[in-house]
Design a protein around this motif. Sequence first.
Motif, PDB file in Angstrom:
ATOM      1  N   SER A 162      31.023 -14.453   7.689  1.00 40.20           N
ATOM      2  CA  SER A 162      29.799 -15.238   7.747  1.00 40.20           C
ATOM      3  C   SER A 162      30.148 -16.685   8.035  1.00 40.20           C
ATOM      4  O   SER A 162      31.301 -17.082   8.022  1.00 40.20           O
ATOM      5  CB  SER A 162      29.057 -15.137   6.428  1.00 40.20           C
ATOM      6  OG  SER A 162      29.801 -15.806   5.449  1.00 40.20           O
TER       7      SER A 162
ATOM      8  N   HIS B 161      30.002 -18.865   6.253  1.00 37.74           N
ATOM      9  CA  HIS B 161      30.334 -19.536   4.994  1.00 37.74           C
ATOM     10  C   HIS B 161      31.630 -20.322   5.078  1.00 37.74           C
ATOM     11  O   HIS B 161      31.660 -21.527   4.881  1.00 37.74           O
ATOM     12  CB  HIS B 161      30.426 -18.494   3.897  1.00 37.74           C
ATOM     13  CG  HIS B 161      30.872 -19.059   2.603  1.00 37.74           C
ATOM     14  ND1 HIS B 161      30.005 -19.700   1.760  1.00 37.74           N
ATOM     15  CD2 HIS B 161      32.090 -19.139   2.032  1.00 37.74           C
ATOM     16  CE1 HIS B 161      30.666 -20.115   0.713  1.00 37.74           C
ATOM     17  NE2 HIS B 161      31.930 -19.793   0.844  1.00 37.74           N
ATOM     18  N   LEU B 162      32.713 -19.603   5.426  1.00 31.24           N
ATOM     19  CA  LEU B 162      34.006 -20.273   5.410  1.00 31.24           C
ATOM     20  C   LEU B 162      34.093 -21.347   6.476  1.00 31.24           C
ATOM     21  O   LEU B 162      34.743 -22.346   6.309  1.00 31.24           O
ATOM     22  CB  LEU B 162      35.105 -19.251   5.667  1.00 31.24           C
ATOM     23  CG  LEU B 162      35.879 -18.776   4.458  1.00 31.24           C
ATOM     24  CD1 LEU B 162      37.001 -17.895   4.897  1.00 31.24           C
ATOM     25  CD2 LEU B 162      36.425 -19.977   3.710  1.00 31.24           C
ATOM     26  N   LEU B 163      33.425 -21.079   7.574  1.00 30.83           N
ATOM     27  CA  LEU B 163      33.623 -21.979   8.706  1.00 30.83           C
ATOM     28  C   LEU B 163      32.817 -23.251   8.546  1.00 30.83           C
ATOM     29  O   LEU B 163      33.197 -24.294   9.051  1.00 30.83           O
ATOM     30  CB  LEU B 163      33.210 -21.264   9.998  1.00 30.83           C
ATOM     31  CG  LEU B 163      34.013 -20.010  10.260  1.00 30.83           C
ATOM     32  CD1 LEU B 163      33.425 -19.231  11.398  1.00 30.83           C
ATOM     33  CD2 LEU B 163      35.444 -20.388  10.570  1.00 30.83           C
ATOM     34  N   THR B 164      31.725 -23.178   7.844  1.00 31.64           N
ATOM     35  CA  THR B 164      30.901 -24.375   7.783  1.00 31.64           C
ATOM     36  C   THR B 164      30.826 -24.959   6.392  1.00 31.64           C
ATOM     37  O   THR B 164      30.466 -26.107   6.238  1.00 31.64           O
ATOM     38  CB  THR B 164      29.472 -24.058   8.221  1.00 31.64           C
ATOM     39  OG1 THR B 164      28.955 -23.055   7.349  1.00 31.64           O
ATOM     40  CG2 THR B 164      29.431 -23.566   9.638  1.00 31.64           C
ATOM     41  N   ASP B 165      31.178 -24.168   5.403  1.00 30.85           N
ATOM     42  CA  ASP B 165      30.895 -24.654   4.055  1.00 30.85           C
ATOM     43  C   ASP B 165      31.924 -25.649   3.568  1.00 30.85           C
ATOM     44  O   ASP B 165      31.697 -26.316   2.571  1.00 30.85           O
ATOM     45  CB  ASP B 165      30.836 -23.471   3.099  1.00 30.85           C
ATOM     46  CG  ASP B 165      29.588 -23.539   2.251  1.00 30.85           C
ATOM     47  OD1 ASP B 165      28.650 -24.209   2.695  1.00 30.85           O
ATOM     48  OD2 ASP B 165      29.557 -22.935   1.183  1.00 30.85           O
ATOM     49  N   TYR B 166      33.025 -25.742   4.250  1.00 28.32           N
ATOM     50  CA  TYR B 166      34.066 -26.621   3.742  1.00 28.32           C
ATOM     51  C   TYR B 166      34.328 -27.751   4.696  1.00 28.32           C
ATOM     52  O   TYR B 166      34.191 -27.602   5.875  1.00 28.32           O
ATOM     53  CB  TYR B 166      35.346 -25.817   3.500  1.00 28.32           C
ATOM     54  CG  TYR B 166      35.139 -24.786   2.427  1.00 28.32           C
ATOM     55  CD1 TYR B 166      35.179 -25.166   1.096  1.00 28.32           C
ATOM     56  CD2 TYR B 166      34.817 -23.485   2.739  1.00 28.32           C
ATOM     57  CE1 TYR B 166      34.941 -24.260   0.106  1.00 28.32           C
ATOM     58  CE2 TYR B 166      34.587 -22.567   1.743  1.00 28.32           C
ATOM     59  CZ  TYR B 166      34.652 -22.959   0.425  1.00 28.32           C
ATOM     60  OH  TYR B 166      34.421 -22.071  -0.556  1.00 28.32           O
TER      61      TYR B 166
END
Lengths: 122, 501
Positions: free
Chosen positions: A115, A117-122
């Motif tokens: 998702s 998630h990893l690519l944008t959440d950090y």
Amino acid sequence: MATSTNGPQGLSKCVTLVSSDGFEFVVLREAACKSGAIKRMLDPKSNFAESTTGRCVFEEINGIILEKVAEYFCYSYKNRNTEQVPDMEIPPELCLELLMAADYLDGEYEYCQLSGHLLTDY
Amino acid sequence: MAEDTSLPGLSWDPVTDSISNNRPRKRARYSPVASSDPPLFSSDDDPSADNYTQDREKKIFRGPWYRHHRIPDSEYSNRDLKKPKRTFERQYDSGVWLGSDCTDIDETVDGLGLVSCATADLPLRSSGEVPAPQDLTPSPEELAQKQIDLCLETGNETIDLSSRNLTHLSNATIRPLAAFTRVPPVTEGVFARLDPKLKIFLASNSLTTLPEELFNLKNLRVLSLRGNKLRELPPAIGRLHKLTELNISQNSLQYLPFEILDLFSDTSRLQSFQIHPNLLHERLRPSQEVIETGQDNPNNGFEWRSWHPQWRVSYKARSEIRYLDINGTHLKGPTLSSHTLFGPRQFPNGIPVADPNDIPTPPSPRCYGISRVPSLLELALRACSRTPELPYLASELPEDGPESFVSLLGLAITKKESGASRCTICKRDFIIPRTEWIEWWHIAKAMDSAEVGIATSRQTTVENERDEAESMVPLMRRGCSWLCVPDRAEIEEEEPITESN
């Protein structure tokens, strides 16, 4: 290895992991099933050759890495119910290869699901 | 030059030979006349024995030891001829012997010019000019570095780096500030603490990440991050116990780290806390009554943590648990609204609040149940993170490998730069979170009883509701394994008694 005796009916307790350069590691079947890939290989329903022989050959993984992988299986199995899990030492020179081996062995879920998630959440 | 004859040093020469010898030798580097010292080093002479019967050949080599060169033959022979008629006469004015008249400055300048002519005139000039075109456009961070150096030198505690177009701030830039020392006061008999009261203003930049060193500054009092592009605050912010003012408004924050609660504990000194406006997650309440039960009976749990008397901090609600796979893939639980990085800024959707009696249930486990053992991927990534070659590891990956490695290594780099994440349940460091959930905490400044009276009498209910909504802060909690989740008992524990004056 003598310990990996297996019969056609009934699953053996141990399975053998074979590295690309011929090293063999015998680990508990339950411990090795921590890895999604190995679990699928050994699933009797899958009809893979490995499921009958109890012998998994990894052409991509050399002996040094597979030894660490086998060590991890034991470490993980041993600490499965402990609250304070000790750290497992990984020498820095193995980290990248081990990362790829872990990814290969743990690939239970498809990566296309990754998702945002990893690519944008950090 | 007319004064030359009246100089006292020269008239002494025949009497005290040592003085006359010493003086020219000091300037031997740029004096055209070489002195006739006895040979000290074997390189001055041919050391063979028969040379001792002949006239000595002196000063074959010239220059300082690091720039030794042989004198050209023509000069050498000329000098030999000149040698007998050597007189103690000054070749030029050094300025040393001159009386203090108005020509003094000119002479010293002249002397300096002579030195530079003989040694490094050309390189000196060019070194002043050549780097200039490169320095015309220093990066904003280099300017920030200079500013920090300046503040360090002058002992200026206010480091104002606002509106500098900073996009990135590295650890190396901030690190010198850890050694900041105050200039001690001059007044006698007064002892003052030398702990600096650092104030760092990073407002109106374009920062997306923050360096970990910023949170190692134990003496940081004021930190302004207003108007940046931060999407997440590192958990390390909880270490800034001496912070009195924190401004994180006008960013793209959707939640704050759980560790920020440390700033409101009774050992901290936070006075001012600005978080709005941001893109904080709102809570979607299924029904008002169910949620507020926790607040209505505040005595059911013990005081989980003692808060600073100036702040009223209390747990309100939490979202459902998001379960993540070993590589960070979202498996179960509510989806956080997508970040509006490229699109227009829009307020994110609220996240539904979990039922107070909700028991977290992880997805179907693998082989033998769920344990707290970190995954092999996590362990390998931690080992990668420990190596100093971490930034270059991504380039060593095989090209046909999955793309997720690059993002995983990128995640490890980010964690290393801005401080490790710690599991909020079992306090272990991790890189890839396995569980995460948002807790809404009510954080508001406690008012004096008199102020409260005024507030209740004058403020309308609408304003109260807005204040209530604004003081509801979503805090992100992360766990390192699927067992690191809040259970029901812990939720009750985490409902502290509301601080009341």
